[in-house]
Enzyme design. Structure first.
Site, PDB file in Angstrom:
ATOM      1  N   ASP A 167     -20.583 -37.550 -19.138  1.00  0.00           N
ATOM      2  CA  ASP A 167     -20.350 -38.195 -20.432  1.00  0.00           C
ATOM      3  C   ASP A 167     -19.252 -39.342 -20.439  1.00  0.00           C
ATOM      4  O   ASP A 167     -19.565 -40.388 -20.978  1.00  0.00           O
ATOM      5  CB  ASP A 167     -20.185 -37.176 -21.724  1.00  0.00           C
ATOM      6  CG  ASP A 167     -21.192 -36.201 -21.950  1.00  0.00           C
ATOM      7  OD1 ASP A 167     -22.652 -36.617 -21.635  1.00  0.00           O
ATOM      8  OD2 ASP A 167     -21.282 -35.155 -22.665  1.00  0.00           O
ATOM      9  N   ASP A 196     -24.779 -31.291 -15.248  1.00  0.00           N
ATOM     10  CA  ASP A 196     -23.417 -31.511 -14.700  1.00  0.00           C
ATOM     11  C   ASP A 196     -22.377 -30.317 -15.126  1.00  0.00           C
ATOM     12  O   ASP A 196     -21.426 -30.186 -14.359  1.00  0.00           O
ATOM     13  CB  ASP A 196     -22.868 -32.843 -15.644  1.00  0.00           C
ATOM     14  CG  ASP A 196     -23.044 -32.665 -17.240  1.00  0.00           C
ATOM     15  OD1 ASP A 196     -23.707 -31.623 -17.560  1.00  0.00           O
ATOM     16  OD2 ASP A 196     -22.320 -33.498 -17.866  1.00  0.00           O
TER      17      ASP A 196
END
Length: 424
Positions: A213, A67
């Site tokens: 997250d 990410d």
């Protein structure tokens, strides 16, 4: 399976080297009970809460450590999470309590809390994560200085297990604030909420946090995994019907708890390496590498070659797993999970002996595949296991840990669960 066994063989002889410290667990509830949480709130504050909001932990099935380069990820929400009972106030004062720490209350003024070292230090312990959310929501223009709250938190999500417990607290607190203070422009946009929660983690707490997250706890759906593009923040939920395939997702908590400062340092180092490799290759990020073989030929630095190989192949593995999910070929994703772990161990170098052993023992005992989840150097591994083999895999992993003198692992089975929501 013979190929997997040959690949797994080096795991058994891994040296400890620079691994995470094993530390004591934070105590959490066996199960969050809304009635008990409401009663605890009422006992502490004299009135019942306006509501209770909950955000889950998450396990990343694929796309680990991509990410930060705008790659692809495939998380799912877990059945365990953080619940926040909250009553809004209009005096700018926040009082936060936890079921886990009865009798302890942390008070701070929202407007006086800032991201300076002194501002962060003024709010102790876990309540700093609550203060971070108030700070980020206020900085984004959604919360004024008069907005306060009385809060009681409960959790059944293990802390430090690589299952995003801090992100769950951020997301549950932000959702509770948005609903209770009637911030309709915010509560209706989960993408914006994820960005604010992430800013709370990265800028106030100073904790490394990628797009995934805080997106997963807010945008995952029950029975599905979130196929997330971390560059555009677009995502769609893909059916992940484990029960229909006779499979379980087994969470293996190694109980190795990385120290936050070590995790932050490791993440920062890996992000810098990926950025340096991208500059040398003339691309914006490693997401833009189209010809891996040509890219590796151009790079002479052995460490950067490893980082590029992991990121590029991991993004391809996300697409492969999504394709298998859509084809309802769920047993076949196991081999891709195990390949991901090899890459995280050898190319990105973020595993540890306990995670390696959990993967090795699980696959040798009949799991379809396994890998670490989370930032690494401790925390948890996940394994896809046929229902009839779950007990055998648990026993094999426990025996392997005992033989190595490692702390006994903990096990949980999980199905893809709902993202954050108001429970009452």
């Amino acid at each position: 399976m013979d190929t997997l066994r040959r690949l797994l063989k080096p795991l058994a002889t891994a040296r400890r080297g620079n691994v995470a410290e094993t530390v004591g667990d934070w105590r959490v509830s066996p199960r969050v009970d809304d009635d008990a949480l409401s009663a605890a709130f009422t006992a502490a504050y004299g009135t019942p809460p306006a509501g209770i909001w909950r955000a889950p932990g998450q396990a990343n099935l694929m796309g680990t450590h991509t990410d930060a380069v705008g790659g692809l990820a495939l998380p799912m929400a877990l059945p365990w999470g953080v619940s926040v009972a909250l009553e809004p106030t209009a005096d700018g004062t926040v009082e936060a309590r936890s079921v886990q720490r009865p009798g302890e209350a942390v008070r701070f003024t929202s407007a006086a809390t800032d991201a300076t070292a002194a501002g962060r230090a003024s709010v102790p312990g876990w309540a700093r994560h609550v203060a971070a959310v108030f700070w980020a929501a206020r900085g984004a223009g959604h919360l004024d200085a008069s907005a306060g709250a009385r809060i009681m938190v409960d959790s059944d999500l293990p802390v430090g297990a690589g299952l995003s417990s801090s992100a769950a607290l951020h997301c549950a607190t932000l959702l509770a604030l948005a609903d209770s203070h009637h911030l309709t422009a915010l509560s209706g946009d989960r993408r914006v909420m994820a960005g604010i929660a992430r800013r709370a983690a990265t800028e106030f707490i100073g904790s490394p946090s990628g797009t995934m997250d805080h997106t997963a706890p807010l945008r995952c759906a029950e029975g599905r995994a979130l196929f997330l593009d971390c560059r555009t923040e677009g995502g769609r939920n893909v059916p992940f019907a484990l029960n229909d395939a006779g499979l379980h997702l087994l969470i293996i908590d190694t109980r190795v708890r990385p120290r936050p400062r070590d995790t932050a340092r490791l993440d920062a180092t890996r992000h810098a390496e990926c950025a340096r490799a991208a500059r040398r290759l003339g691309v914006e990020t490693l997401r833009d590498v189209e010809d891996l073989a040509a890219a590796l030929d151009r790079l002479r630095h052995p460490v950067l070659r490893k980082r590029v190989q992991h990121v590029v192949t991991e993004i391809h593995r996300v697409n492969a797993v999504v394709g298998l999910m859509r084809a309802t070929a769920l047993p076949e994703i196991g081999a891709v999970l195990t390949a991901s772990h090899f890459s995280l161990r050898d190319q990105f170098e973020v595993s540890c002996p306990e995670l390696d052993l959990a993967v090795e023992a699980a696959v040798h005992a009949g799991a379809r595949g396994a890998k670490m989840t989370g930032h690494g150097r401790g925390g948890s591994a996940i394994a896809v296991v046929a229902e009839e083999k779950v007990d055998g895999v648990r026993e094999a992993v426990s025996t392997a840990f005992a033989d190595k003198g490692f702390r006994a692992p903990r096990f949980h089975t999980a199905l893809p669960s709902s993202g954050a929501y108001r429970t009452r």
